[in-house]
Design an enzyme around this catalytic site. Structure first.
Site, PDB file in Angstrom:
ATOM      1  N   HIS A   6       0.831  -1.208   0.000  1.00 32.75           N
ATOM      2  CA  HIS A   6       0.000   0.000   0.000  1.00 32.75           C
ATOM      3  C   HIS A   6       0.868   1.263   0.000  1.00 32.75           C
ATOM      4  O   HIS A   6       1.226   1.791   1.047  1.00 32.75           O
ATOM      5  CB  HIS A   6      -0.903  -0.044   1.248  1.00 32.75           C
ATOM      6  CG  HIS A   6      -1.976   1.003   1.281  1.00 32.75           C
ATOM      7  ND1 HIS A   6      -3.006   0.964   2.197  1.00 32.75           N
ATOM      8  CD2 HIS A   6      -2.186   2.107   0.531  1.00 32.75           C
ATOM      9  CE1 HIS A   6      -3.800   2.007   2.011  1.00 32.75           C
ATOM     10  NE2 HIS A   6      -3.325   2.722   1.016  1.00 32.75           N
ATOM     11  N   HIS A   8       1.262   5.116  -2.217  1.00 33.88           N
ATOM     12  CA  HIS A   8       0.705   6.030  -3.221  1.00 33.88           C
ATOM     13  C   HIS A   8       1.770   7.034  -3.644  1.00 33.88           C
ATOM     14  O   HIS A   8       2.658   7.369  -2.858  1.00 33.88           O
ATOM     15  CB  HIS A   8      -0.473   6.823  -2.645  1.00 33.88           C
ATOM     16  CG  HIS A   8      -1.610   6.004  -2.141  1.00 33.88           C
ATOM     17  ND1 HIS A   8      -2.406   5.244  -2.960  1.00 33.88           N
ATOM     18  CD2 HIS A   8      -2.097   5.827  -0.884  1.00 33.88           C
ATOM     19  CE1 HIS A   8      -3.335   4.648  -2.222  1.00 33.88           C
ATOM     20  NE2 HIS A   8      -3.177   4.966  -0.968  1.00 33.88           N
ATOM     21  N   ALA A  72      -4.254   8.653  -3.315  1.00 32.41           N
ATOM     22  CA  ALA A  72      -5.671   8.306  -3.133  1.00 32.41           C
ATOM     23  C   ALA A  72      -6.549   9.532  -2.947  1.00 32.41           C
ATOM     24  O   ALA A  72      -7.623   9.633  -3.537  1.00 32.41           O
ATOM     25  CB  ALA A  72      -5.821   7.357  -1.955  1.00 32.41           C
ATOM     26  N   TYR A 194     -11.912   7.440   5.360  1.00 31.35           N
ATOM     27  CA  TYR A 194     -11.195   6.215   4.993  1.00 31.35           C
ATOM     28  C   TYR A 194     -11.609   5.057   5.902  1.00 31.35           C
ATOM     29  O   TYR A 194     -11.916   3.962   5.434  1.00 31.35           O
ATOM     30  CB  TYR A 194      -9.667   6.412   5.119  1.00 31.35           C
ATOM     31  CG  TYR A 194      -8.992   7.137   3.966  1.00 31.35           C
ATOM     32  CD1 TYR A 194      -9.714   7.942   3.090  1.00 31.35           C
ATOM     33  CD2 TYR A 194      -7.623   7.027   3.771  1.00 31.35           C
ATOM     34  CE1 TYR A 194      -9.073   8.611   2.055  1.00 31.35           C
ATOM     35  CE2 TYR A 194      -6.976   7.692   2.733  1.00 31.35           C
ATOM     36  CZ  TYR A 194      -7.704   8.488   1.879  1.00 31.35           C
ATOM     37  OH  TYR A 194      -7.057   9.145   0.853  1.00 31.35           O
ATOM     38  N   GLU A 284       1.585   2.579   3.819  1.00 32.22           N
ATOM     39  CA  GLU A 284       1.005   3.797   3.219  1.00 32.22           C
ATOM     40  C   GLU A 284       1.884   5.002   3.588  1.00 32.22           C
ATOM     41  O   GLU A 284       1.400   6.065   3.947  1.00 32.22           O
ATOM     42  CB  GLU A 284      -0.443   4.005   3.678  1.00 32.22           C
ATOM     43  CG  GLU A 284      -1.245   4.892   2.739  1.00 32.22           C
ATOM     44  CD  GLU A 284      -2.701   5.064   3.152  1.00 32.22           C
ATOM     45  OE1 GLU A 284      -3.020   4.830   4.330  1.00 32.22           O
ATOM     46  OE2 GLU A 284      -3.521   5.435   2.290  1.00 32.22           O
TER      47      GLU A 284
HETATM   48 ZN    ZN Z   1      -4.092   4.500   0.708  1.00 35.86          ZN
END
Ligand code: ZN
Length: 344
Positions: A6, A8, A72, A194, A284
């Site tokens: 995960h 981004h 995201a 989220y 993340e």
């Molecule tokens: Zn994410």
């Protein structure tokens, strides 16, 4: 190997944001909309943003490879219409593809989809197909709420989503269930929206028989599964009352949770409650929470420390969380890694 499933591109060059601003400013006047070709970002600019950020932290933390998707919160499917999202998705996906090409041993791509409120999910299939066939992407991010916090889309078990699922199954790629920014002031994007979405997606699957229709479909629910592990007893009890099979049978062949949980007690709980086979390493990093935890002196999102320190996990468990489960849940990643292994 340590695979972070995960990540981004939160550090993309400023020109991307500037292009997006022009696109948004031109929403009422399509003639003024910038063309995709007007965005120009060099390989050197990509390298600068990656090497000073994600790659640096991956090296510091011992992470070998990150599954890398567009930022995201910037997906913002609620802005404009399908055409707006289509151009924006194509641009963002291409940048992730270029990063994966520049560092093929360190990044594998995952796509954002050109979702749009009210648009048939079927319209996302061509971009999904393109990203898998042309770019070799190994996963997609699928938002259960393209409206950005107003929840106007049907639940994930609605048949309108099925064309997307059929394609995921055909390609053998999982979907991370991931919303974007909230335009509803009731929900803070990363602190509420989220986590709500993670919990909501799980419950939508629980009340339905989606995985009876798609026994090989795989969803990754990020951010440690929202409230799910913490309230596992509630979900088990609800499933029982609804006459569903036990959750291990009903959902855990298809649903996986990542380790984007930013403190030790949270990771301990996640990995005690959820079977280790269903937990995938992720951080993340350079995302929602970028600070240093004064209680530990380390970055909140340095999740590897928590996995290392979880007292009940053995070496076999850690291997599953770091690599084994990811290679099972992302078979295209497994194939990619296996194909790179040089013959003896
Ligand atoms: Zn994410």
């Amino acid at each position: 190997m340590i695979i972070d499933i995960h990540g981004h591109y939160t550090t993309a060059p400023r020109a991307l944001e500037a292009w997006r601003k022009r696109q948004i400013d031109a929403l009422g006047d399509p003639a003024a909309a910038p063309r995709a070709g007007e965005l120009s970002i060099s390989d050197d600019e990509l390298r600068e943003t990656i090497e000073a950020n994600q790659l640096k932290k991956m090296d510091e933390r011992g992470i070998d490879l990150t599954i890398f998707s567009p930022r995201a919160s910037f997906m913002a499917h609620h802005i404009g219409d399908f055409a707006t999202s289509a151009v924006w998705s194509a641009i963002c996906n291409e940048l992730c593809h270029r990063v994966a090409c520049l560092y093929p041993d360190r990044f594998a791509g995952a796509a954002m989809l050109p979702q749009s409120p009210g648009a048939d999910p079927r319209t996302c299939v061509p971009e999904l197909e393109r990203c898998v066939k042309e770019y070799g992407f190994v996963a997609v991010n699928l938002s259960p709420d393209p409206s950005g916090g107003h929840w106007t889309a049907p639940p994930l078990h609605d048949r309108s989503w099925y064309p997307v699922y059929e394609k995921l199954v055909e390609f053998g790629i999982p979907a991370m269930i991931h919303v974007s920014s909230s335009c509803n002031p009731c929900f803070h994007t990363t602190g509420a929206h989220y986590l709500n979405a993670d919990t909501t997606a799980f419950m939508q699957c629980l009340t339905s028989d989606l995985f009876a229709d798609f026994p090989t479909l795989r969803f990754v629910i990020p951010h440690g599964g929202g409230a799910v592990p913490y309230h596992w007893g509630r979900f088990r009890g609800l499933a029982q009352e609804l006459g569903k099979p036990p959750l291990r049978e009903h959902l855990l062949r298809n649903i996986f949770f990542d380790t984007c949980v930013y403190h030790q007690p949270g990771i301990d709980l996640l990995t005690r409650v959820i079977p280790v086979d269903n937990v995938l390493f992720a951080s993340e990093m350079i995302g929602a929470v970028r600070g240093i935890d004064p209680e530990t002196g380390f970055a909140y999102d340095d999740t590897r420390r928590y996995i290392e320190a979880a007292p009940h996990l053995g070496p076999g468990d850690r291997h599953k969380i770091y690599e084994g489960n990811a290679r099972r849940v992302y078979p295209r990643l497994d194939a990619l890694l296996s194909s790179r292994r040089r013959p003896a």
